[in-house]
Design a protein around this motif. Structure first.
Motif, short mmCIF file in Angstrom:
data_model
loop_
_atom_site.label_atom_id
_atom_site.label_comp_id
_atom_site.label_asym_id
_atom_site.label_seq_id
_atom_site.Cartn_x
_atom_site.Cartn_y
_atom_site.Cartn_z
N TYR A 19 0.85 -1.21 0.00
CA TYR A 19 0.00 0.00 0.00
C TYR A 19 0.88 1.25 0.00
O TYR A 19 0.79 2.10 0.87
N LEU A 43 2.91 -3.95 -9.96
CA LEU A 43 2.85 -4.06 -8.51
C LEU A 43 3.05 -2.71 -7.82
O LEU A 43 3.03 -2.62 -6.59
N MET A 70 -1.81 -4.33 10.67
CA MET A 70 -3.03 -4.51 9.90
C MET A 70 -4.15 -5.00 10.83
O MET A 70 -3.92 -5.89 11.65
N LYS A 72 -6.87 -7.09 12.26
CA LYS A 72 -7.28 -8.47 12.01
C LYS A 72 -8.59 -8.82 12.73
O LYS A 72 -9.26 -9.76 12.36
N LYS A 73 -8.94 -8.05 13.74
CA LYS A 73 -10.20 -8.32 14.45
C LYS A 73 -10.59 -7.08 15.25
O LYS A 73 -9.73 -6.37 15.76
N ILE A 149 -11.74 -5.00 8.41
CA ILE A 149 -10.68 -5.99 8.57
C ILE A 149 -9.74 -5.85 7.37
O ILE A 149 -10.19 -5.80 6.22
N GLN A 204 7.14 -3.54 -1.37
CA GLN A 204 7.07 -4.86 -0.73
C GLN A 204 8.41 -5.52 -0.43
O GLN A 204 8.54 -6.74 -0.51
N ARG A 210 9.90 -8.41 -2.70
CA ARG A 210 9.05 -8.85 -3.81
C ARG A 210 9.04 -7.87 -4.98
O ARG A 210 9.10 -8.27 -6.14
N VAL A 214 10.22 -8.33 -9.49
CA VAL A 214 9.48 -8.09 -10.74
C VAL A 214 10.01 -6.86 -11.46
O VAL A 214 10.01 -6.80 -12.70
N VAL C 192 4.02 -28.06 -1.02
CA VAL C 192 5.46 -28.10 -0.78
C VAL C 192 6.14 -26.81 -1.24
O VAL C 192 7.36 -26.75 -1.36
N MET C 226 -8.91 -14.22 14.78
CA MET C 226 -9.18 -13.70 13.44
C MET C 226 -10.68 -13.67 13.21
O MET C 226 -11.44 -14.38 13.86
N VAL C 238 -6.81 -10.29 2.33
CA VAL C 238 -6.03 -9.06 2.28
C VAL C 238 -4.54 -9.40 2.31
O VAL C 238 -3.74 -8.85 1.56
N LYS C 239 -4.18 -10.33 3.19
CA LYS C 239 -2.77 -10.76 3.21
C LYS C 239 -2.60 -12.13 3.82
O LYS C 239 -3.44 -12.59 4.61
N ASP C 240 -1.53 -12.80 3.44
CA ASP C 240 -1.00 -13.94 4.18
C ASP C 240 0.51 -13.88 4.04
O ASP C 240 1.06 -12.83 3.66
N ARG C 241 1.20 -14.96 4.34
CA ARG C 241 2.66 -14.89 4.30
C ARG C 241 3.21 -14.82 2.88
O ARG C 241 4.37 -14.48 2.68
N SER C 242 2.39 -15.14 1.89
CA SER C 242 2.91 -15.18 0.52
C SER C 242 2.53 -13.96 -0.31
O SER C 242 3.10 -13.73 -1.36
N ILE C 243 1.56 -13.19 0.14
CA ILE C 243 1.09 -12.09 -0.71
C ILE C 243 0.46 -10.96 0.10
O ILE C 243 -0.16 -11.19 1.13
N MET C 244 0.66 -9.73 -0.39
CA MET C 244 -0.18 -8.60 -0.02
C MET C 244 -1.09 -8.46 -1.24
O MET C 244 -0.62 -8.10 -2.32
N VAL C 245 -2.36 -8.76 -1.07
CA VAL C 245 -3.25 -8.76 -2.22
C VAL C 245 -3.29 -7.36 -2.84
O VAL C 245 -3.32 -6.35 -2.13
N HIS C 246 -3.25 -7.31 -4.16
CA HIS C 246 -3.23 -6.03 -4.86
C HIS C 246 -4.50 -5.24 -4.52
O HIS C 246 -5.61 -5.77 -4.65
N VAL C 268 -7.59 -11.68 7.03
CA VAL C 268 -6.18 -11.40 7.30
C VAL C 268 -5.60 -12.65 7.92
O VAL C 268 -5.95 -13.02 9.03
N GLU C 270 -2.32 -14.76 9.25
CA GLU C 270 -0.96 -14.46 9.72
C GLU C 270 0.06 -15.56 9.40
O GLU C 270 1.20 -15.47 9.80
N HIS C 280 1.71 -13.64 -8.45
CA HIS C 280 1.89 -12.18 -8.52
C HIS C 280 3.34 -11.77 -8.72
O HIS C 280 3.61 -10.64 -9.12
N LEU C 281 4.28 -12.70 -8.48
CA LEU C 281 5.69 -12.36 -8.69
C LEU C 281 6.23 -12.89 -10.01
O LEU C 281 7.43 -12.85 -10.27
#
Lengths: 348, 341, 326
Positions: A19, A43, A70, A72-73, A149, A204, A210, A214, C192, C226, C238-246, C268, C270, C280-281
Motif C-alpha cells: 500500500y 505491482l 493490519m 485483524k479483528k 478488517i 514490498q 518482492r 518483478v 510443498v 481472526m 487481504v494478506k497472508d505470508r505469501s502475498i499482499m493482495v493487490h 487477514v 498471519e 503475482h511475482l
C-alpha cells in the motif's frame, strides 16, 4: 532538491508494504522533475529512466514500503487487534501513537498496563504479543463503521532533527535511501553520463523483497545496485556488524556482490574522494539485491548501504551527510563506468 | 578423474574463481564452447545445433566455508559462515585464507583453564577467532583483509577403501560432469557448473533460465549417515551401494518419469543405484525445475559422510557408477526423448 | 456440486503424485481441450480478447513418503507438506496402488515426546520382503477419511484444496458470457511451496491472477484471533505470508460482492500462503487476489467447510471472470 525536506515528507507519509501509494506519489513528483520518464509497474514500483550515453543499463533500487500493522479483528468493545506486516520488535510498540487507515484516518494508541495494576515482577517480562491492542476511543459500532478488517495501521512519528546533520524518524529504512537515489538523480541531471540509469523505488521489500524481483525482470538491466540501510554502531553491536554515522556509505562484500562492481565502486570513490566503509556480510538476503541478482538469466549486482541506528523502530537515526555522499558515489559510478566495464561483467 | 585437484581447490560461494579456472581448463578440450555469466556460472556446451532434446547437466562448484568480517586490534580475525557450517566442526582446525592461502588456526581455551560446565557449552561464532600468528592488526592487515574467504585446509587422501577430502559436496558432481564432457551425445548437452548453491541455490535458477533445457539432471554429493549410533532408518544413503536418487527433498520432487528412467537404465546395465531415504536438504534441482514454464528434473548424488565438515568421506566406485549411469541416461534421452508421464 | 465435492475430496493425490485427481478433473471438463505441463499442472482455457485472468486451485494434498522399511515390515516415513505429528497415531493411509496402512507410535514415556521419528506405518506385512511387494521406499501415501454431510457443514480430508477445485471445475462449466480470456490452472505441488503455480504463471503470462484456496477461521473455542468464520460468506484475502493482495483486485472483489449481493468477509491470515503468492511475482508482476473458502481444522483428516460459503465463492469467482477490468 531539498533533500532534508524530501526525507521528512517521505518518512512521515504512510506506505505499508503493498500500500505504497502515498510515498510513491511523493517520489514520482520529485523524480518527474529530473528524469526523462517515470512510470509505475503492475505491482506499483516507481521506475524513473534517465538516459545517458547508452553504455549499458544500470538499475538502482531502494524500497519505499515500511513495516506496519493490519487490522485483524475488532472486539465487542471496539478494541482493534492487529497482525504485523514486516518484522516488528513488539517491545517497541508499547504506548505508541498510531494511525488507523480506515474510511478516514483515525488516531489510536497502543495501550500499556499501568504499574499499579501489575503483578510483582511483571515488568521483568516483555508484554506477550497476543495481548496488544489499539484503542481509538470510539464505541465498537462506530469503529466497525469506520474500520474494515485488513485496513492498514502505521506508527505516527514526526521527523526529529538532532544535533548537526542527524535526524531521527520512522521508515528511514529505506526511504532515506530513496532520498539517496534522488541525490544521485539530481547530479545526473547536470552531466552527460555513460550509463542509462533506471531508478526504482521498490515496493514490498519488507515482506520478502518482492517488488525488486518483478522490477528487475521488467527493466532487464545489465547491472544493478541495491541501496538499503545497514546497522549503525551502537553499544552492544559487534564491530563487524555496526558502522559509523557520518563516515560515508557502506559498500558491501558478500554473495550478492559482483566482484568487479565492488572494485569499480572503490576505485571511483577513491578518485572522487568520497569516504566509504566496507562490510563483509555473509548473511546475504534481506535486501533487494537478493532478488535482483537472480532475475531472468542473472544480473550483476551489488549492495550499497546507509548506516542507520535503531532499525525498525520509529526513532531510526541517520546522518544526512551519508545520504549525500552515497548519492555522489552512485552518480560518479553512472558517470564513469563505461561500455567496456559493462561488457566485462559476465567474464569471470 | 580430477577429484583430488577439485577437492583441494578453493571456491567458497560467490568466490569461485580458483575452482572455476581449474574446471575451465579441464573441459575446454572436450566441448565446443565455454562461457560464463554475470553470476559466475560456467557453461560448457556440446552439440548446440544437434536436433533432439536439450539436456542440462548441473553440478555446483561452490563449497561452504567462512569469510573474514573483522580484524581485531590484537591481530585475531573475526569470521562468519558462508553456507551451513556447524561451528562445532571448526574448533581446533587449520584453515587457509584468501588467494594466497594464508594459514591460520581456530583455537580454543585450554581445557585446564575451563570450568567443568564450560565443556558442554558450544563454542559459537561469537566465541571463535582465527589466529594467523599476527601480533596486532597492523601485521594482520599485511596478510589478510576483511572480506577474504576461508577454506578448510584438508589434503585429499585415501582412507582405507574410501576417500577423504573436503568439499566432495559438490566436487564429486563436478568431477562427474567433467568426465561426461568427454562423451559423444546425439543431442545438445549443456554442462553447467553453478555458483552459490550453498547460500540458497542462487546460481542454478538464472542458469536454467538462460539454457531453457527440455530436461535436467543435477549431480551432487549428498548426506550419508550409515555410521555409529545412527538407526538404519536414518542412514539417508549408504556408501558403496551406488549413487543415490532423490525422490523428494525440501527443494524439489524429482520428476517421476526421469526417476523411473534412471532406475530402469541402472537395472538394465547392472549399475547399483539407491534411493536417498530422507527428504532433508535442497539442491539446484529446486530452482532448475521451476525456471520458466517448468523443467523435468532429477537429482543423482554420491553419498558422502560428514558433509559440510573439513573431513568428508566417499566411495570412489559410487562416483564411477554415477558417471556411467548419467552417460547412459543422456544417450537414452537423445534417442527416446523425455517421457512426461 | 456436493457430489463433485465428495468425488474430488476423496481422490488420492499427494503433492508430486497428482495423476489421479488430474484425470478426474480432466474427465469433468471433457468439453475443453486441456493441457498438462512439465510439472503436471492441468491447464484449461477459454479464449477471449479481453483481459487474461488466471484462476488457480491446487489439486495436490498433504501426505507422507516412505523413507525406510524395517526387518519386521514396518514403514518409517516423512511428511509431504505441512503435516502435524501430534494427531497422527490411529490415522489410516492409502498408497497409489491401493495398499492400506495404519499409523501408530513407539512406546513413549510422555505424550510430549511424540515426534515424526517415533511414528511408523503398519501395512499388515510380517517381514521386509512381504512389505516390499506392496510398497517401496520413496512411495507416497495420502490420508483416508470419508466425506460426511452435516447439512450446511460438510467434512472430509483434502477440503484443502479440492473444495476450491470443485469451485473451479464448476466455474468452467458455468462460465459467464465474457470477452475475458479465462485460464483455469489446477496446480500441483502447492503444499510443498507453491511450485506448480510458479511455472504455470510463467507459461500463461496472465494480466490478473486469482487463487482459490481454503483459509483458517477464528470461530472455534479459544481458537485463533481472526474474524473469519464458517457460513459468513466468501472470504476476500487481504494478506497472508505469501502475498499482499493487490488493492485494485481486493476492492474489485468487494465491489462485485456488494453489487451482486454475495455474502463476503475480509480475511487477514498471519501464516500460510497460496498460489497467488507465486503468480503475482511472475515475470514483471501480476496483480493478484485470493478467494478463500473458510475451513476449520485445516490439514487434519476432518477439514470442515460450509457449503453456502462454497456457493458464495463460486458466485464471486464468476463475477470476477466476467468483470470489466482496467
Amino acid at each position: 532538491m531539498d533533500l532534508a525536506q524530501l526525507l521528512k515528507d517521505l518518512s512521515e507519509s504512510s506506505g505499508v508494504s503493498g500500500y505504497e501509494n502515498m510515498p510513491a506519489d511523493i517520489i514520482t513528483k520529485a523524480w518527474s522533475e529530473l528524469a526523462d520518464e517515470v512510470r509505475r509497474d503492475a505491482l506499483g514500483n516507481v521506475i524513473a529512466a534517465k538516459k545517458g550515453k547508452g553504455h549499458g543499463k544500470l538499475l538502482l533500487a531502494a524500497h519505499i514500503d515500511e513495516i506496519g500493522l493490519m487490522v485483524k479483528k475488532i472486539d465487542e468493545r471496539g478494541f482493534i487487534r492487529f497482525a504485523t506486516v514486516g518484522g516488528f520488535d513488539f517491545r517497541t510498540l508499547v504506548a505508541q501513537e498510531v494511525i488507523v487507515h480506515g474510511k478516514k484516518q483515525l488516531k489510536g494508541v497502543i495501550g500499556a498496563k499501568p504499574p499499579h495494576l501489575q503483578a510483582p515482577n511483571e515488568q521483568k517480562k516483555a508484554y506477550p504479543e497476543d495481548e496488544f491492542y489499539i484503542d481509538v476511543g470510539l464505541t465498537a459500532d462506530k469503529v466497525k463503521e469506520l474500520v474494515r478488517i485488513g485496513d492498514m495501521i502505521t506508527i505516527e512519528r514526526k521527523v526529529q532533527q538532532l544535533a548537526g546533520s542527524r535526524y531521527a524518524g520512522k521508515s528511514f529504512d529505506d526511504r532515506a535511501c530513496v532520498v539517496m537515489l534522488t541525490a544521485c538523480l539530481s547530479r545526473l541531471a547536470e552531466v552527460n553520463h555513460n550509463l542509462d540509469v533506471y531508478l526504482v523505488a521498490t515496493v514490498q521489500e519488507e515482506v520478502g523483497t518482492r517488488g525488486a524481483a518483478v522490477a528487475a525482470y521488467g527493466v532487464d538491466p545489465d547491472l544493478a545496485i541495491a541501496v538499503d540501510v545497514c546497522h549503525g554502531e551502537f553499544p552492544g553491536v559487534r564491530a563487524d556488524r555496526g558502522f559509523s554515522l557520518g563516515k560515508g556509505p557502506v559498500i558491501s562484500m558478500g554473495p550478492d556482490t559482483h566482484p568487479k562492481i565492488l572494485d569499480k565502486l572503490k576505485e571511483i570513490a577513491d578518485e572522487a574522494k568520497i569516504s566509504y566503509q566496507l562490510e563483509a556480510s555473509t548473511s546475504a538476503g534481506g535486501t533487494d539485491a537478493w532478488s535482483i541478482q537472480v532475475a531472468r538469466a542473472g544480473i550483476a549486482c551489488t549492495l550499497v548501504s546507509l548506516p542507520l541506528r535503531y532499525m525498525h523502530t520509529s526513532v531510526e537515526t541517520l546522518d544526512l551527510a551519508d545520504i549525500k555522499e552515497g548519492g555522489r558515489l552512485l552518480a560518479e559510478f553512472a558517470l564513469k563506468a563505461d561500455r567496456q566495464f559493462v561488457e566485462g561483467l559476465p567474464c569471470f | 578423474m580430477f577429484l583430488k585437484e577439485l577437492s583441494e581447490a578453493s571456491g567458497i560461494s560467490s568466490r569461485e574463481q580458483e575452482i572455476r579456472d581449474l574446471i575451465r581448463e579441464y573441459v575446454k578440450p572436450n566441448v565446443d564452447e565455454v562461457f560464463t555469466d554475470s553470476l559466475g556460472n560456467l557453461y560448457a556446451v556440446k552439440g548446440k545445433d544437434k536436433v533432439g532434446p536439450k539436456v542440462m547437466l548441473a553440478a555446483h562448484m561452490d563449497e561452504v566455508g567462512l569469510m573474514i568480517t573483522n580484524i581485531e586490534k590484537n591481530g585475531l580475525l573475526r569470521f562468519s559462515p558462508v553456507g551451513g557450517v556447524d561451528p562445532r566442526v571448526l574448533v581446533s582446525k587449520p584453515v587457509a585464507i584468501g588467494k594466497n592461502k594464508v594459514i591460520g588456526v581456530i583455537g580454543a581455551k585450554a581445557i585446564h583453564l575451563q570450568r567443568p560446565e564450560e565443556r558442554s557449552q558450544v563454542l559459537g561464532y561469537d566465541d571463535l577467532y582465527i589466529d594467523i600468528g599476527a601480533s596486532d592488526d597492523e601485521e594482520a592487515k599485511k596478510l589478510v583483509k576483511t572480506g577474504d574467504v576461508v577454506v578448510f585446509a584438508t589434503k585429499f587422501q585415501e582412507l582405507g577403501d574410501l576417500l577423504l577430502g573436503k568439499a566432495f559436496d559438490d566436487r564429486a558432481g563436478c568431477t562427474a560432469l567433467i568426465e561426461l564432457t568427454k562423451c559423444e551425445f546425439a543431442c545438445p548437452v549443456y554442462f553447467v557448473f553453478t555458483v552459490q548453491e550453498e547460500v540458497g541455490l542462487r546460481g542454478a535458477g538464472p542458469a536454467s533460465y538462460r539454457v531453457a533445457p527440455d530436461v535436467a539432471l543435477v549431480l551432487e554429493g549428498t548426506t550419508a549417515s550409515d555410521v555409529g549410533e545412527t538407526d538404519e532408518a536414518n542412514y539417508s544413503t549408504t556408501l558403496g551401494e551406488g549413487p543415490a536418487v532423490t525422490i523428494m527433498d525440501r527443494s524439489v520432487i524429482s520428476h517421476p518419469g526421469v526417476v523411473s528412467m534412471l532406475f530402469k537404465l541402472a537395472r538394465e546395465n547392472g549399475i547399483p543405484l539407491q534411493m536417498k531415504r530422507t527428504i532433508t536438504g535442497g539442491t539446484d534441482a529446486g530452482k532448475i525445475s521451476l525456471s520458466r514454464g517448468g523443467v523435468p528434473t532429477a537429482v543423482m548424488a554420491v553419498p558422502c559422510r560428514y558433509i559440510h565438515s573439513p573431513v568428508t568421506v566417499m566411495n570412489y566406485n559410487d562416483l564411477q557408477h554415477m558417471v556411467k549411469l548419467a552417460e547412459i541416461f543422456v544417450q537414452e534421452i537423445a534417442q527416446k526423448g523425455v517421457e512426461l508421464s | 456440486m456436493k457430489e463433485l465435492l465428495e468425488k474430488l475430496t476423496q481422490a488420492y493425490s499427494p503433492s508430486g503424485s497428482e495423476r489421479s485427481i488430474r484425470e478426474i478433473i480432466k474427465a469433468e471438463l471433457a468439453n475443453y481441450e486441456t493441457k498438462t505441463d512439465a510439472l503436471g499442472n492441468l491447464i484449461v482455457e477459454k479464449k477471449g480478447n479481453g483481459k487474461k485472468i488466471m484462476f488457480s486451485a491446487h489439486m495436490d494434498e498433504i501426505g507422507i513418503m516412505v523413507t525406510h522399511i524395517d526387518k519386521e515390515g514396518f514403514l518409517r516415513f516423512d511428511f509431504i507438506g505441512g503435516v502435524g505429528a501430534y494427531n497422527l497415531p490411529g490415522e489410516r493411509v492409502r498408497f497409489a496402488n491401493g495398499t492400506l496402512g495404519v499409523i501408530s507410535v513407539e512406546k513413549l514415556d510422555k505424550i510430549g515426546d511424540l515426534k515424526r521419528e517415533s511414528l511408523y506405518i503398519d501395512i499388515g506385512a510380517e517381514s521386509r520382503e512381504e512389505a516390499e511387494k506392496l510398497v517401496k521406499v520413496g512411495d507416497s501415501a495420502a490420508f483416508i477419511s470419508p466425506f460426511i454431510d452435516l447439512g450446511n457443514r460438510v467434512v472430509s480430508k483434502a477440503m484443502d484444496n479440492r473444495s476450491a477445485c470443485t469451485v473451479l471445475v464448476q466455474l468452467m462449466k458455468e462460465l459467464p458470457e465474457t470477452d475475458n480470456h479465462i485460464v483455469a490452472v489446477f496446480s500441483v505441488q502447492e503444499e510443498v511451496g507453491l511450485r506448480g503455480a510458479t511455472t504455470a504463471a510463467f507459461s500463461v503470462a496472465p494480466d490478473y491472477g486469482m487463487a482459490i484456496d481454503v483459509t483458517a477461521t477464528g470461530d472455534t473455542p479459544k481458537g485463533l484471533t481472526m474474524e473469519v468464520g464458517l457460513g459468513k460468506g466468501a472470504a476476500i484475502k487481504v494478506k497472508d505470508r505469501s502475498i499482499m493482495v493487490h488493492p485494485y483486485v481486493k476492492e474489485k472483489l468487494i465491489e462485485l460482492a456488494e453489487k451482486n449481493n454475495i455474502p463476503y468477509q475480509m480475511e487477514v491470515l498471519e501464516f500460510g500462503g497460496t498460489d497467488a503468492g507465486a503468480i503475482h511475482l511472475s515475470r514483471s508482476g501480476v496483480p493478484s487476489g485470493v478467494l478463500s473458502i473458510p475451513c476449520r481444522y485445516v490439514h487434519s483428516r476432518s477439514e470442515m467447510i460450509d457449503y453456502r460459503d462454497l456457493e458464495a465463492v463460486l458466485k464471486l469467482a464468476k463475477a470476477f471472470a466476467g468483470a470489466d477490468l482496467q
